[in-house]
Design a protein around this motif. Structure first.
Motif, PDB file in Angstrom:
ATOM      1  N   PHE A  26      15.034  13.761 123.967  1.00  0.00           N
ATOM      2  CA  PHE A  26      13.834  13.199 123.357  1.00  0.00           C
ATOM      3  C   PHE A  26      13.937  11.671 123.269  1.00  0.00           C
ATOM      4  O   PHE A  26      12.986  10.955 123.595  1.00  0.00           O
ATOM      5  CB  PHE A  26      13.620  13.803 121.970  1.00  0.00           C
ATOM      6  N   THR A  27      15.110  11.170 122.876  1.00  0.00           N
ATOM      7  CA  THR A  27      15.311   9.725 122.775  1.00  0.00           C
ATOM      8  C   THR A  27      15.207   9.074 124.151  1.00  0.00           C
ATOM      9  O   THR A  27      14.607   8.005 124.302  1.00  0.00           O
ATOM     10  CB  THR A  27      16.665   9.413 122.120  1.00  0.00           C
ATOM     11  N   ALA A  28      15.782   9.723 125.154  1.00  0.00           N
ATOM     12  CA  ALA A  28      15.686   9.191 126.523  1.00  0.00           C
ATOM     13  C   ALA A  28      14.237   9.113 126.970  1.00  0.00           C
ATOM     14  O   ALA A  28      13.828   8.155 127.632  1.00  0.00           O
ATOM     15  CB  ALA A  28      16.495  10.076 127.476  1.00  0.00           C
ATOM     16  N   GLU A  29      13.455  10.103 126.590  1.00  0.00           N
ATOM     17  CA  GLU A  29      12.030  10.089 126.938  1.00  0.00           C
ATOM     18  C   GLU A  29      11.310   8.934 126.238  1.00  0.00           C
ATOM     19  O   GLU A  29      10.468   8.262 126.832  1.00  0.00           O
ATOM     20  CB  GLU A  29      11.395  11.425 126.552  1.00  0.00           C
ATOM     21  N   LEU A  30      11.670   8.674 124.977  1.00  0.00           N
ATOM     22  CA  LEU A  30      11.071   7.548 124.245  1.00  0.00           C
ATOM     23  C   LEU A  30      11.383   6.215 124.907  1.00  0.00           C
ATOM     24  O   LEU A  30      10.550   5.316 124.948  1.00  0.00           O
ATOM     25  CB  LEU A  30      11.598   7.497 122.806  1.00  0.00           C
ATOM     26  N   LEU A  31      12.598   6.086 125.416  1.00  0.00           N
ATOM     27  CA  LEU A  31      13.066   4.818 125.961  1.00  0.00           C
ATOM     28  C   LEU A  31      12.859   4.687 127.464  1.00  0.00           C
ATOM     29  O   LEU A  31      13.273   3.689 128.065  1.00  0.00           O
ATOM     30  CB  LEU A  31      14.554   4.637 125.624  1.00  0.00           C
ATOM     31  N   ASN A  32      12.223   5.655 128.071  1.00  0.00           N
ATOM     32  CA  ASN A  32      12.082   5.717 129.526  1.00  0.00           C
ATOM     33  C   ASN A  32      11.424   4.476 130.135  1.00  0.00           C
ATOM     34  O   ASN A  32      11.849   3.995 131.183  1.00  0.00           O
ATOM     35  CB  ASN A  32      11.290   6.972 129.898  1.00  0.00           C
ATOM     36  N   ASP A  33      10.409   3.930 129.511  1.00  0.00           N
ATOM     37  CA  ASP A  33       9.661   2.809 130.088  1.00  0.00           C
ATOM     38  C   ASP A  33      10.198   1.439 129.692  1.00  0.00           C
ATOM     39  O   ASP A  33       9.662   0.423 130.129  1.00  0.00           O
ATOM     40  CB  ASP A  33       8.188   2.903 129.684  1.00  0.00           C
ATOM     41  N   GLY A  62      11.321  -1.282 132.450  1.00  0.00           N
ATOM     42  CA  GLY A  62      10.218  -1.906 133.168  1.00  0.00           C
ATOM     43  C   GLY A  62       9.598  -3.072 132.422  1.00  0.00           C
ATOM     44  O   GLY A  62       8.859  -3.866 133.004  1.00  0.00           O
ATOM     45  N   ALA A  63       9.885  -3.190 131.139  1.00  0.00           N
ATOM     46  CA  ALA A  63       9.326  -4.273 130.330  1.00  0.00           C
ATOM     47  C   ALA A  63      10.352  -5.375 130.068  1.00  0.00           C
ATOM     48  O   ALA A  63      10.117  -6.248 129.244  1.00  0.00           O
ATOM     49  CB  ALA A  63       8.796  -3.724 129.008  1.00  0.00           C
ATOM     50  N   LEU A  64      11.477  -5.315 130.769  1.00  0.00           N
ATOM     51  CA  LEU A  64      12.496  -6.350 130.596  1.00  0.00           C
ATOM     52  C   LEU A  64      12.310  -7.450 131.625  1.00  0.00           C
ATOM     53  O   LEU A  64      11.964  -7.191 132.768  1.00  0.00           O
ATOM     54  CB  LEU A  64      13.897  -5.760 130.772  1.00  0.00           C
ATOM     55  N   GLY A  65      12.590  -8.645 131.200  1.00  0.00           N
ATOM     56  CA  GLY A  65      12.593  -9.763 132.121  1.00  0.00           C
ATOM     57  C   GLY A  65      13.929  -9.817 132.842  1.00  0.00           C
ATOM     58  O   GLY A  65      14.687  -8.842 132.841  1.00  0.00           O
ATOM     59  N   PRO A  66      14.255 -10.953 133.429  1.00  0.00           N
ATOM     60  CA  PRO A  66      15.543 -11.077 134.123  1.00  0.00           C
ATOM     61  C   PRO A  66      16.708 -10.935 133.142  1.00  0.00           C
ATOM     62  O   PRO A  66      16.577 -11.255 131.963  1.00  0.00           O
ATOM     63  CB  PRO A  66      15.501 -12.479 134.727  1.00  0.00           C
ATOM     64  N   PRO A  67      17.845 -10.441 133.634  1.00  0.00           N
ATOM     65  CA  PRO A  67      19.015 -10.275 132.750  1.00  0.00           C
ATOM     66  C   PRO A  67      19.455 -11.603 132.147  1.00  0.00           C
ATOM     67  O   PRO A  67      19.317 -12.653 132.769  1.00  0.00           O
ATOM     68  CB  PRO A  67      20.098  -9.722 133.668  1.00  0.00           C
ATOM     69  N   GLY A  70      22.767  -3.110 132.380  1.00  0.00           N
ATOM     70  CA  GLY A  70      21.731  -2.669 133.302  1.00  0.00           C
ATOM     71  C   GLY A  70      21.246  -1.268 132.984  1.00  0.00           C
ATOM     72  O   GLY A  70      21.937  -0.496 132.327  1.00  0.00           O
ATOM     73  N   PRO A  71      20.054  -0.925 133.454  1.00  0.00           N
ATOM     74  CA  PRO A  71      19.468   0.384 133.148  1.00  0.00           C
ATOM     75  C   PRO A  71      20.288   1.574 133.648  1.00  0.00           C
ATOM     76  O   PRO A  71      20.325   2.616 133.008  1.00  0.00           O
ATOM     77  CB  PRO A  71      18.105   0.355 133.845  1.00  0.00           C
ATOM     78  N   ALA A  72      20.981   1.430 134.748  1.00  0.00           N
ATOM     79  CA  ALA A  72      21.748   2.560 135.286  1.00  0.00           C
ATOM     80  C   ALA A  72      22.923   2.933 134.402  1.00  0.00           C
ATOM     81  O   ALA A  72      23.370   4.075 134.408  1.00  0.00           O
ATOM     82  CB  ALA A  72      22.240   2.241 136.699  1.00  0.00           C
TER      83      ALA A  72
END
Length: 120
Positions: free
Chosen positions: A47-54, A57-62, A112-114
């Motif tokens: 459920f938490t992963a689903e909340l944080l899924n997007d 995509g809203a992050l700028g450069p690292p 990173g996201p991965a």
């Protein structure tokens, strides 16, 4: 919601187990308790992963250093909230202000996201 459905299904499975073993209490079967705890943890993690899924995509450069200022300025709050349904927007508006959410943003910037614990 999916969380409510998952909890209902988990409870039904647990009650069915108790019906199969009516004389023995739950505490007398540690393997069953571990299975139940594991299932509940996986449900909440999913459920938490689903909340944080997007979020990625809203992050700028690292950022080189994931400080509060750099991470906050990199996160595109408006873009993230625009992808959330109108009904859920009040929850997410409050959610993105929590320290847990900020810690997740820091982890995304650093690893990173991965490498996120919520990556599937």
């Amino acid at each position: 919601s999916r969380l409510r459905f998952g909890l209902t299904e988990l409870r039904a499975n647990f009650e069915a187990l108790l019906d199969l073993v009516p004389r023995c209490g739950f505490h007398e079967h540690p393997i069953d308790k571990v299975s139940f705890d594991h299932a509940a943890q996986r449900l909440f993690l999913s459920f938490t992963a689903e909340l944080l899924n997007d979020v990625p995509g809203a992050l700028g450069p690292p950022c080189e250093a994931a400080t509060m200022e750099s991470v906050s300025s990199s996160f595109q709050e408006g873009q993230f909230l625009s992808n959330v349904s109108e009904r859920d927007r009040p929850f997410f508006t409050s959610f993105i202000e929590t320290s847990a959410f900020f810690a997740h943003l820091q982890a995304l910037h650093l690893f990173g996201p991965a490498e996120s614990p919520f990556a599937e």
